[in-house]
Design a protein around this motif. Structure first.
Motif, PDB file in Angstrom:
ATOM      1  N   ALA A  50       0.833  -1.205   0.000  1.00  0.00           N
ATOM      2  CA  ALA A  50       0.000   0.000   0.000  1.00  0.00           C
ATOM      3  C   ALA A  50       0.864   1.250   0.000  1.00  0.00           C
ATOM      4  CB  ALA A  50      -0.935  -0.011   1.200  1.00  0.00           C
ATOM      5  N   LEU A  51       1.927   1.234   0.803  1.00  0.00           N
ATOM      6  CA  LEU A  51       2.849   2.374   0.833  1.00  0.00           C
ATOM      7  C   LEU A  51       3.442   2.625  -0.553  1.00  0.00           C
ATOM      8  CD1 LEU A  51       4.779   4.488   2.126  1.00  0.00           C
ATOM      9  CD2 LEU A  51       6.302   2.571   2.683  1.00  0.00           C
ATOM     10  N   ARG A  52       3.906   1.579  -1.178  1.00  0.00           N
ATOM     11  CA  ARG A  52       4.541   1.715  -2.486  1.00  0.00           C
ATOM     12  C   ARG A  52       3.557   2.282  -3.512  1.00  0.00           C
ATOM     13  NH1 ARG A  52       6.472  -0.635  -7.301  1.00  0.00           N
ATOM     14  NH2 ARG A  52       8.763  -0.845  -7.386  1.00  0.00           N
ATOM     15  N   ALA A  53       2.312   1.797  -3.463  1.00  0.00           N
ATOM     16  CA  ALA A  53       1.293   2.293  -4.388  1.00  0.00           C
ATOM     17  C   ALA A  53       1.013   3.769  -4.147  1.00  0.00           C
ATOM     18  CB  ALA A  53       0.007   1.474  -4.246  1.00  0.00           C
ATOM     19  N   GLY A  54       1.002   4.169  -2.863  1.00  0.00           N
ATOM     20  CA  GLY A  54       0.776   5.573  -2.542  1.00  0.00           C
ATOM     21  C   GLY A  54       1.892   6.472  -3.020  1.00  0.00           C
ATOM     22  N   VAL A  55       3.127   6.019  -2.852  1.00  0.00           N
ATOM     23  CA  VAL A  55       4.279   6.799  -3.323  1.00  0.00           C
ATOM     24  C   VAL A  55       4.245   6.931  -4.836  1.00  0.00           C
ATOM     25  CG1 VAL A  55       6.793   6.855  -3.494  1.00  0.00           C
ATOM     26  CG2 VAL A  55       5.701   6.182  -1.335  1.00  0.00           C
ATOM     27  N   GLU A  56       3.996   5.822  -5.519  1.00  0.00           N
ATOM     28  CA  GLU A  56       3.951   5.850  -6.975  1.00  0.00           C
ATOM     29  C   GLU A  56       2.856   6.799  -7.469  1.00  0.00           C
ATOM     30  OE1 GLU A  56       4.023   2.729 -10.745  1.00  0.00           O
ATOM     31  OE2 GLU A  56       3.320   2.031  -8.788  1.00  0.00           O
TER      32      GLU A  56
END
Length: 502
Positions: free
Chosen positions: A377-383
């Protein structure tokens, strides 16, 4: 003209005080076509005003005075009251209260009444969603507020309304959101964007529903210190709402400014905006964080830095230490706060974004022990945020690779989540909620320090941080019987209900 019920003003006082006491408010600039007027119109002529007052008055004020706490921007002078939590701030000269109750909430109340009158439940739904959003911003800065006895579009004026506890406010927020979702699913005699007034979602009811679920996830996530009782933190409920809400940047809730000669046509924090003076420079903390947001031994600069902070000076980017001002140094030594992605004339005001939804989901998964899920979820938010700022694909991939190396899988930390959320939520008052929930921890926000020249009479200890805002002096003058204790040593230093463990 309909007399609308602010919590503390007669019509004459409203006309005078709201236009004189706060000269740089949104509707101080020109006569507004969206200010509350009458409920004789159909709802399609009021929805634009409801949306624009929510962002252009309430949210703007909610972000403006807390810049000295969230430390996105800094003043050019030392010891500025909102940065050092003193002087005017302790006298209640802070106008989120006015902007919420005089401008924003009356529009939502009229929208609800008109939607009911014209058999247009979708307008009622929008009115309730916006009302929940405004109540949320207001209670998160003050604590106990007025809900049931404020202007409702029908009742006569009540100059001495009762306050309700923040816990009750949160119940009202969730109820309004649930009702709004239900009403948006009902048939309506008037299309939601009948006259082009839906400047948020152009009549797309499904996106409004997603927005409501995203807001509900945000406010349920505020309960992170509640472990028991009817309002206990529920990670699974938050995750479910996140998955039912925004799915891409196309869902972002944002109001776009057109730019132009009039101040209120420009993003408030742009050079020609009515709040430009609060963004003289980017802050030292924010700029330095962007230089090494992953907190690596070998710094890896965030590709968003030159997009958000457009001016490199003396061979690099330099922010002003909050509370210190220029300290006698030339202004050319520091990066101006205007002109970047968030602070240009045509920059939007973001209410809620897909990236924030993913960071909320990441926190909820982290708290329940699902570390791989939290990282995904973090990675998706950053992207999503990198894409929102139109970072190049090569830079996105390089940044995500660094993120994978530092925090992938079980290596994720709460700091990684909150730092990325802090960057992505620039100029959103939601950041102040996060910083208080995280106890202003420098372990969470590397490099975070209190502003210089902090009011030591109220905040004597190095770990003492501001917790809430003073109620405005005009509310105290008119409704002191019902208002909670407004002494600066109480109001500014007492944690809000959601920030109290139980």
């Amino acid at each position: 003209m309909k007399i609308f019920n602010s919590t503390y003003k007669t019509l004459i006082a409203l006309s005078l005080v709201s236009l004189v006491s706060c000269s740089d408010d949104y509707f101080d600039v020109n006569s507004s076509q969206t200010a509350p007027t009458t409920t004789s119109l159909a709802p399609q002529y009021r929805i634009k005003g409801a949306i624009e007052n929510t962002t252009g008055t309430a949210q703007y004020r909610g972000a403006r005075e807390v810049l000295g706490i969230t430390q996105y921007g800094s003043q050019n002078v030392a010891d500025y009251y909102s940065e050092t939590w003193s002087k005017e701030l302790t006298t209640g000269s802070y106008f989120l209260w006015q902007n919420a109750y005089v401008y924003a909430l009356p529009n939502t109340a009229d929208l609800i009444v008109l939607g009911d009158k014209h058999n247009a439940p979708n307008y009622k739904g929008v009115g309730k969603i916006l009302r929940a959003y405004i109540f949320g911003m207001t209670t998160d800065q003050y604590g106990d507020i007025v809900t049931e006895q404020t202007y409702d579009g029908e009742s006569s004026m009540n100059l001495t309304p009762e306050f309700v506890t923040q816990k009750e406010v949160y119940k009202t927020i969730f109820q309004l959101l649930d009702q709004g979702i239900e009403e948006l699913g009902q048939p309506s005699d008037i299309a939601l964007n009948q006259e082009g007034g839906d400047v948020l979602y152009q009549g797309n009811k499904e996106q409004w529903i997603k927005f409501a679920k995203a807001i509900k996830a945000r406010y349920l996530n505020h309960l992170s210190k509640k472990s028991s009782g009817e309002m206990a933190y529920n990670a699974d409920e938050i995750i479910a709402l996140c998955q039912e809400s925004f799915t891409s940047n196309q869902d972002n809730a944002m109001v776009q400014f057109p730019g132009g000669e009039a101040e209120n046509a420009n993003q408030p924090f742009s050079a020609n905006g009515y709040g430009s003076s609060r963004m003289d420079y980017f802050s030292h903390f924010f700029v330095e964080l962007l230089k090494n947001p992953l907190n690596l031994d070998t710094p890896f600069e965030d590709p968003r830095l030159p997009i958000i902070v457009p001016e490199a000076v003396n061979g690099g980017y330099h922010g002003v230490v909050t509370g210190r001002g220029l300290d006698g140094l030339p202004s050319e030594d520091f990066s101006l706060g205007n002109g970047g992605f968030y602070t240009s004339a045509t920059s939007p005001t973001y209410m809620m974004t897909y990236s924030e939804v993913k960071f909320i989901e990441a926190e909820a998964r982290y708290r329940k022990g699902d570390l791989p899920g939290a990282y995904a979820a973090l990675r998706a938010g950053v992207e999503a945020d990198l894409e929102k700022l139109e970072v190049t694909s090569d830079q996105i991939n390089a940044y995500l690779n660094q993120l994978d190396t530092a925090f992938g899988g079980a290596n994720i930390t709460m700091s990684a989540i909150m730092v990325q959320k802090y960057i992505a939520n620039m100029l959103n008052p939601e950041t102040w909620v996060d910083m208080r929930r995280m106890d202003y921890s420098s372990a969470i926000y590397p490099g975070l320090q209190r502003p210089e020249n902090v009011n030591l009479d109220l905040f004597p200890g190095a770990d003492d941080w501001i917790q809430a805002m003073m109620y405005e002096y005009n509310e105290e003058d008119r409704n002191y019987v019902n208002m909670p204790d407004n002494s600066p040593n109480i109001r500014l230093t007492t944690p809000l209900w959601w920030n109290t463990p139980e």
